[in-house]
Design a protein around this motif. Structure first.
Motif, short mmCIF file in Angstrom:
data_model
loop_
_atom_site.label_atom_id
_atom_site.label_comp_id
_atom_site.label_asym_id
_atom_site.label_seq_id
_atom_site.Cartn_x
_atom_site.Cartn_y
_atom_site.Cartn_z
N VAL A 77 65.45 67.24 26.88
CA VAL A 77 66.04 68.12 25.88
C VAL A 77 65.29 69.45 25.82
CG1 VAL A 77 66.51 68.43 23.42
CG2 VAL A 77 66.83 66.19 24.48
N ALA A 78 63.97 69.39 25.62
CA ALA A 78 63.18 70.62 25.48
C ALA A 78 61.73 70.33 25.78
CB ALA A 78 63.32 71.18 24.07
N GLY A 79 61.01 71.37 26.20
CA GLY A 79 59.59 71.23 26.47
C GLY A 79 58.86 72.49 26.07
N ILE A 80 57.55 72.38 25.94
CA ILE A 80 56.75 73.54 25.56
C ILE A 80 55.36 73.43 26.19
CG2 ILE A 80 55.91 72.49 23.40
CD1 ILE A 80 56.35 75.34 22.14
N ASN A 81 54.84 74.57 26.63
CA ASN A 81 53.56 74.55 27.32
C ASN A 81 52.40 74.32 26.34
OD1 ASN A 81 53.75 77.05 26.05
ND2 ASN A 81 52.60 78.12 27.65
N ARG A 82 51.20 74.21 26.89
CA ARG A 82 50.05 73.83 26.07
C ARG A 82 49.76 74.83 24.97
NH1 ARG A 82 49.40 72.00 31.08
NH2 ARG A 82 48.48 69.93 31.42
N SER A 83 49.90 76.09 25.24
CA SER A 83 49.58 77.10 24.23
C SER A 83 50.73 77.35 23.26
CB SER A 83 49.17 78.41 24.89
OG SER A 83 50.22 78.89 25.71
N GLY A 84 51.90 76.84 23.58
CA GLY A 84 53.03 76.95 22.65
C GLY A 84 53.81 78.24 22.75
N ASP A 85 53.60 79.03 23.78
CA ASP A 85 54.28 80.31 23.86
C ASP A 85 55.34 80.36 24.95
OD1 ASP A 85 51.57 82.12 25.60
OD2 ASP A 85 52.66 80.29 26.06
N SER A 86 55.61 79.22 25.56
CA SER A 86 56.61 79.19 26.61
C SER A 86 57.48 77.93 26.49
CB SER A 86 55.94 79.25 27.98
OG SER A 86 56.90 79.30 29.01
N PRO A 87 58.50 77.98 25.65
CA PRO A 87 59.41 76.84 25.53
C PRO A 87 60.48 76.87 26.63
CG PRO A 87 60.07 78.55 24.00
CD PRO A 87 58.83 79.04 24.70
N TYR A 88 61.08 75.72 26.90
CA TYR A 88 62.18 75.66 27.86
C TYR A 88 63.12 74.55 27.42
CZ TYR A 88 58.97 72.17 29.89
OH TYR A 88 58.11 71.11 30.08
N TYR A 89 64.40 74.70 27.79
CA TYR A 89 65.44 73.85 27.23
C TYR A 89 66.45 73.39 28.27
CZ TYR A 89 63.71 76.06 22.96
OH TYR A 89 62.91 76.50 21.94
N ALA A 90 67.08 72.27 27.97
CA ALA A 90 68.26 71.87 28.70
C ALA A 90 69.41 72.80 28.31
CB ALA A 90 68.63 70.43 28.37
N ASP A 91 70.31 73.04 29.24
CA ASP A 91 71.43 73.95 28.95
C ASP A 91 72.26 73.47 27.77
OD1 ASP A 91 72.15 74.80 32.45
OD2 ASP A 91 70.70 75.62 31.02
N SER A 92 72.35 72.17 27.58
CA SER A 92 73.21 71.61 26.54
C SER A 92 72.71 71.93 25.13
CB SER A 92 73.34 70.10 26.72
OG SER A 92 72.05 69.49 26.66
N VAL A 93 71.44 72.30 24.99
CA VAL A 93 70.90 72.55 23.65
C VAL A 93 70.40 73.98 23.48
CG1 VAL A 93 70.26 70.12 23.47
CG2 VAL A 93 68.52 71.82 24.13
N LYS A 94 70.40 74.73 24.56
CA LYS A 94 69.90 76.10 24.50
C LYS A 94 70.66 76.88 23.43
CE LYS A 94 68.75 77.40 28.50
NZ LYS A 94 68.78 77.84 29.91
N ASP A 95 69.97 77.70 22.67
CA ASP A 95 70.51 78.52 21.59
C ASP A 95 70.83 77.73 20.33
OD1 ASP A 95 72.40 80.38 24.03
OD2 ASP A 95 70.39 80.79 23.24
#
Length: 119
Positions: A48-66
């Motif tokens: 669904v979603a992930g975030i890097n260790r520092s928290g400043d780079s999130p990423y998402y599956a297309d189905s939930v983006k926005d």
């Protein structure tokens, strides 16, 4: 060893919002990439979603983006998933996970929290 505990699931109408939390304990801090996955009835578990260790780079599956936003507070060892504009197809058990790097098979899993979206 890391223990993950999700909370915040529940029943919501389509178009509504929920915020999931994932509290980490044990060997934590910012050691891991954090992610959310889900498994709908009769389907495989999906990212669904992930975030890097520092928290400043999130990423998402297309189905939930926005619609969904992942964030983390390393001081509280907690990761969040804000879910807006929920759809019935978002109904699933949501799992928090700790990963060694983006795209890795998670090293640790939470037990999951149920999200049900009614139409």
């Amino acid at each position: 060893q890391v223990q993950l505990q999700e909370s915040g699931g529940g029943l919501v109408q389509a178009g509504g919002s929920l915020r999931l939390s994932c509290a980490a304990s044990g060997r934590t801090g910012s050691s891991y990439v954090m992610g959310w996955f889900r498994r709908a009835p009769g389907k495989d578990r999906e990212f669904v979603a992930g975030i890097n260790r520092s928290g400043d780079s999130p990423y998402y599956a297309d189905s939930v983006k926005d619609r969904f936003t992942i964030s983390r507070d390393n001081a509280k060892s907690t990761t969040y998933l804000q879910m807006n504009s929920l759809k019935p197809e978002d109904t699933a058990t949501y799992y928090c996970a700790a990963l060694l790097y983006k795209g890795a098979i998670p090293t640790y899993w939470g037990q999951g929290t149920q999200v049900t979206v009614s139409s």
